[in-house]
Every structure is written in structure tokens, then in C-alpha cells.
Design a protein around this motif. Structure first.
Motif, PDB file in Angstrom:
ATOM      1  N   UNK A 152      47.127  29.460  42.354  1.00  0.00           N
ATOM      2  CA  UNK A 152      47.067  30.194  43.621  1.00  0.00           C
ATOM      3  C   UNK A 152      47.913  31.450  43.534  1.00  0.00           C
ATOM      4  N   UNK A 153      47.291  32.596  43.768  1.00  0.00           N
ATOM      5  CA  UNK A 153      48.004  33.872  43.820  1.00  0.00           C
ATOM      6  C   UNK A 153      48.487  34.102  45.248  1.00  0.00           C
ATOM      7  N   UNK A 174      38.243  37.450  47.628  1.00  0.00           N
ATOM      8  CA  UNK A 174      38.058  35.999  47.721  1.00  0.00           C
ATOM      9  C   UNK A 174      36.885  35.693  48.637  1.00  0.00           C
ATOM     10  N   UNK A 175      36.363  34.456  48.528  1.00  0.00           N
ATOM     11  CA  UNK A 175      35.282  34.030  49.408  1.00  0.00           C
ATOM     12  C   UNK A 175      35.872  33.295  50.612  1.00  0.00           C
ATOM     13  N   UNK A 176      35.023  32.635  51.387  1.00  0.00           N
ATOM     14  CA  UNK A 176      35.475  31.943  52.588  1.00  0.00           C
ATOM     15  C   UNK A 176      36.377  30.761  52.312  1.00  0.00           C
ATOM     16  N   UNK A 177      36.440  30.312  51.062  1.00  0.00           N
ATOM     17  CA  UNK A 177      37.329  29.221  50.671  1.00  0.00           C
ATOM     18  C   UNK A 177      38.574  29.743  49.971  1.00  0.00           C
ATOM     19  N   UNK A 178      38.796  31.043  50.018  1.00  0.00           N
ATOM     20  CA  UNK A 178      39.935  31.708  49.384  1.00  0.00           C
ATOM     21  C   UNK A 178      39.870  31.642  47.861  1.00  0.00           C
ATOM     22  N   UNK A 179      38.681  31.410  47.314  1.00  0.00           N
ATOM     23  CA  UNK A 179      38.499  31.336  45.873  1.00  0.00           C
ATOM     24  C   UNK A 179      38.164  32.717  45.322  1.00  0.00           C
ATOM     25  N   UNK A 180      38.752  33.041  44.191  1.00  0.00           N
ATOM     26  CA  UNK A 180      38.473  34.310  43.524  1.00  0.00           C
ATOM     27  C   UNK A 180      37.190  34.176  42.709  1.00  0.00           C
ATOM     28  N   UNK A 181      36.925  35.154  41.882  1.00  0.00           N
ATOM     29  CA  UNK A 181      35.732  35.107  41.031  1.00  0.00           C
ATOM     30  C   UNK A 181      35.875  34.104  39.890  1.00  0.00           C
ATOM     31  N   UNK A 216      45.107  38.831  48.930  1.00  0.00           N
ATOM     32  CA  UNK A 216      43.722  38.392  49.088  1.00  0.00           C
ATOM     33  C   UNK A 216      42.964  39.337  50.004  1.00  0.00           C
ATOM     34  N   UNK A 217      41.720  39.649  49.621  1.00  0.00           N
ATOM     35  CA  UNK A 217      40.893  40.553  50.423  1.00  0.00           C
ATOM     36  C   UNK A 217      39.589  39.869  50.808  1.00  0.00           C
TER      37      UNK A 217
END
Length: 363
Positions: free
Chosen positions: A134-135, A292-299, A310-311
Motif C-alpha cells: 500500500x502506497x 487507482x480504481x474504485x477499490x484503490x488498486x493501482x495498475x 492516489x488519484x
């Protein structure tokens, strides 16, 4: 650097959950600001183990490093709280779960292992492995904006020239010149009025950019003669005697100049942020932040981001949003950390009641 385990005497650190026999934790959190600390609390709430790696020598991020005595008004449940006090409260909430805390270490790179775990490497050469990552590094590395026309003023920094108020006592009974027109400059203009011998506010624009309530307080103080305010004005030069500041020279937009005696120069004109090594991680970036997506996951599957780093569409860069991001990121990381397991939500009141009962039985 040795691992530093932080414990709060008001709480009982518990054995971290889900530590494998080889010492691999569930989640590594990069960044120990409010978002990172609250993410560690959420790990405890969700029964997973974690570590925080923070580049500064203390937790709290910018709140501790730049403005520990500044008051914050927009965090739920706190009508007013000093930045350092908020950090203390966050740690009191989190410390009971005994997360591993590693200070003064900068994460330089990462790699995803064949089994899906993550290994992060620090600038000093240490490495740490966890199941997910997690960043929560805020704006990344940050440095204060300076006034180039003043030349090299490094000998005066933290003596006569400051970029943040870390200790109000540094300004007591001094002639203080504050430069800036945003929230921090206005807040400290008001905050130092009863501390400094004299406060002078200098802003290069014709009006303030800070919030209206404090701007009105500054205007009222100016009208009453409690402070001096110079708009459409810049600090053009300083008079110094070795490492001692003696005065600042002001230049107005109309070309007129003046000299103001000063013991302290407080430059509150913002900070420059830099993602540093994170920019080379190959993650998708938007406006110097990680998408990030709706789950706060990056690529990258298993790698999440929360807080200012996070954007996503509609993002607000405030502390409250960072705390929400942290809860979302940890919650959704469970599907990666514990694949195939059914994730059940546990209300905090129920969980805490069970923990307190367990602590009482073990006392």
C-alpha cells in the motif's frame, strides 16, 4: 537501521495477526502520515499483520515535520485539534495492534515475486516482503519553496529563516515577517499575534488566497493596528549579520520600497512535491499521483494507493479523504491477501468488545 517498534503506554501491543513462519507480513504500508497510520489501524480491525515504512525519523508525515502546532478544523470528531495531537490520537487508536514501524528508511524500489508477494528495497539496502503493498506516501518527497532573489540563505535556516512553525517559542518576542497569502500564512499571522513582538505579513498578490474567516481576522487585525500587512509586495532582499537576520527589504508593485526590521522571516509560500523513486515504478500516473480504481488498486494487482498519492475522479486532497482511502484500500486488499476466503464485515463495537473481554481474561 534497526527496526523500531513503537508502543503507546496507554495501549497493549498485540501479537500481529497472520504472520507466516518465515516472518512475511500481510501488508507493507509505505508512508507513516495520517493515511498510513490509519491504514495500520484498519489492518488490525481486519485481522491482518502490517508494517509501516516511513522516511522521516517520526510518524506523522507533514503534520509532524512541517506544522505540528498548526490547528486542524476539518477532521470528523475534532472541532479543533493541533496537528501533533491528531497524530498522537491516530497512534493511540492504532498502537494497540502492534504494527511493525520502521523509521528513517526510504523505499527505493519493489518487485513482485513469482508467488505474488511483494518485496520492497530501501535506499540503505534493506528489503522487506509482504503479501500486498500500500502506497500512502502523501505527496512524495517535499521541499519548501524559496525566494531565489535572497540567494543562499541556508546559514539562516532554522535560526532566523523558517519554512514552517515547529515551535512557537522560536518566534516569541521577535519581529516576525511572514511571506504568503494562503491558509498557512494567514493562520500563523493570527496565531503569532499574541506571541511575537510584531507581525508583518507580506503577499505578492493584491488579495489573500486563504479561507475567508481567517482573512477577515487578518483584515481586522490590520485595521486595529495589531499587525502590518503589505499586499502587491515582495521581499526583495535581506540585511543579515552572519547567521542573524536584521531586516527585510520590501518592493511594491508600484516600484516603491521600504525596510522592515526583522528577527525572523517565515516563508509560507508552499512546497514542491516529488514522487522520487516511486515515479520510476511504472505505475499509471495522473498529475503526479498514482491512478487507482474504485477499490484503490493501482495498475498492478496487489498494489494499492491511498491518500494524496492516489488519484481518481473527484478526489479531494484532505486528511479526511485520506483516512477513507486507507479504509477502502485495506478492505479491498483482503481479496488479494486471502484469495478465496469470504470476507465478512465486523462492526468495530463488536470487535472491540471481544478484544477488551480477552484482555480482561488475560490480565
Amino acid at each position: 537501521m534497526p527496526v523500531q517498534q513503537i508502543s503507546n503506554p496507554g495501549f497493549i501491543p498485540m501479537t500481529p495477526h497472520s504472520v507466516s513462519p518465515d516472518g512475511i507480513l500481510d501488508l507493507t504500508i509505505i508512508g507513516g502520515g495520517p493515511t498510513g497510520i490509519f491504514a495500520a489501524f484498519q489492518c488490525g480491525m481486519n485481522n491482518i499483520s502490517c508494517r509501516i515504512i516511513e522516511s522521516m525519523p517520526q510518524l506523522g508525515g507533514q503534520l509532524s515535520a512541517l506544522y505540528p502546532e498548526k490547528h486542524i478544523y476539518d477532521v470528523a470528531g475534532f472541532p479543533e485539534v493541533p496537528a501533533a495531537g491528531l497524530v498522537d490520537s491516530l497512534w493511540q487508536q492504532t498502537g494497540r495492534y502492534g504494527p511493525e514501524v520502521i523509521l528513517s528508511e526510504t523505499v527505493a524500489s519493489y518487485r513482485k515475486l513469482e508467488n505474488g508477494d511483494f518485496e520492497v528495497m530501501t535506499a540503505s539496502g534493506r528489503s522487506f516482503v509482504s503479501r500486498a503493498l500500500l502506497l500512502a506516501a502523501g505527496l512524495g518527497a517535499f521541499s519548501p519553496r524559496k525566494l531565489p532573489q535572497l540567494g543562499d540563505i541556508s546559514p539562516l535556516e532554522d535560526r532566523s529563516v523558517f519554512y514552517a512553525v515547529k515551535n512557537v517559542a522560536d518566534f516569541r518576542d521577535k519581529n516576525v515577517v511572514i511571506v504568503g497569502g494562503g491558509d498557512s500564512a494567514l493562520d500563523w499571522t493570527v496565531g503569532l499575534m499574541g506571541v511575537a513582538r510584531k507581525v508583518t505579513l507580506v503577499h505578492r498578490m493584491h488579495e489573500f488566497q486563504g479561507h475567508g474567516k481567517t482573512a477577515r481576522e487578518v483584515d481586522e487585525a490590520k485595521d486595529s493596528g495589531a499587525i502590518d500587512v503589505h499586499l502587491s509586495t515582495e521581499v526583495s532582499a535581506i540585511d543579515r549579520n552572519g547567521e542573524t537576520l536584521e531586516a527585510v527589504h520590501l518592493k511594491r508593485r508600484d516600484g516603491s520600497t521600504s525596510r522592515v526590521e526583522a528577527d525572523r522571516l517565515l516563508l509560507l509560500i508552499g512546497f514542491k512535491s516529488n514522487l522520487g523513486p516511486l515515479a520510476e515504478w511504472g505505475l499509471e500516473l495522473v498529475d503526479n499521483a498514482v491512478l487507482v480504481d474504485g477499490h484503490m488498486k493501482t495498475s498492478v494487482d496487489g498494489l494499492y494507493a491511498a491518500g494524496d498519492i492516489a488519484s481518481y475522479p473527484g478526489k479531494l486532497k484532505i486528511i479526511q479523504t485520506g483516512l477513507s482511502d486507507a479504509a477502502m484500500a485495506v478492505r479491498h486488499s483482503l481479496t488479494y491477501i486471502k484469495p478465496g476466503e469470504k470476507i465478512r464485515h465486523t462492526f468495530s463495537s463488536v470487535k472491540m468488545a471481544k478484544e477488551k473481554k480477552s484482555e480482561g481474561q488475560n490480565a
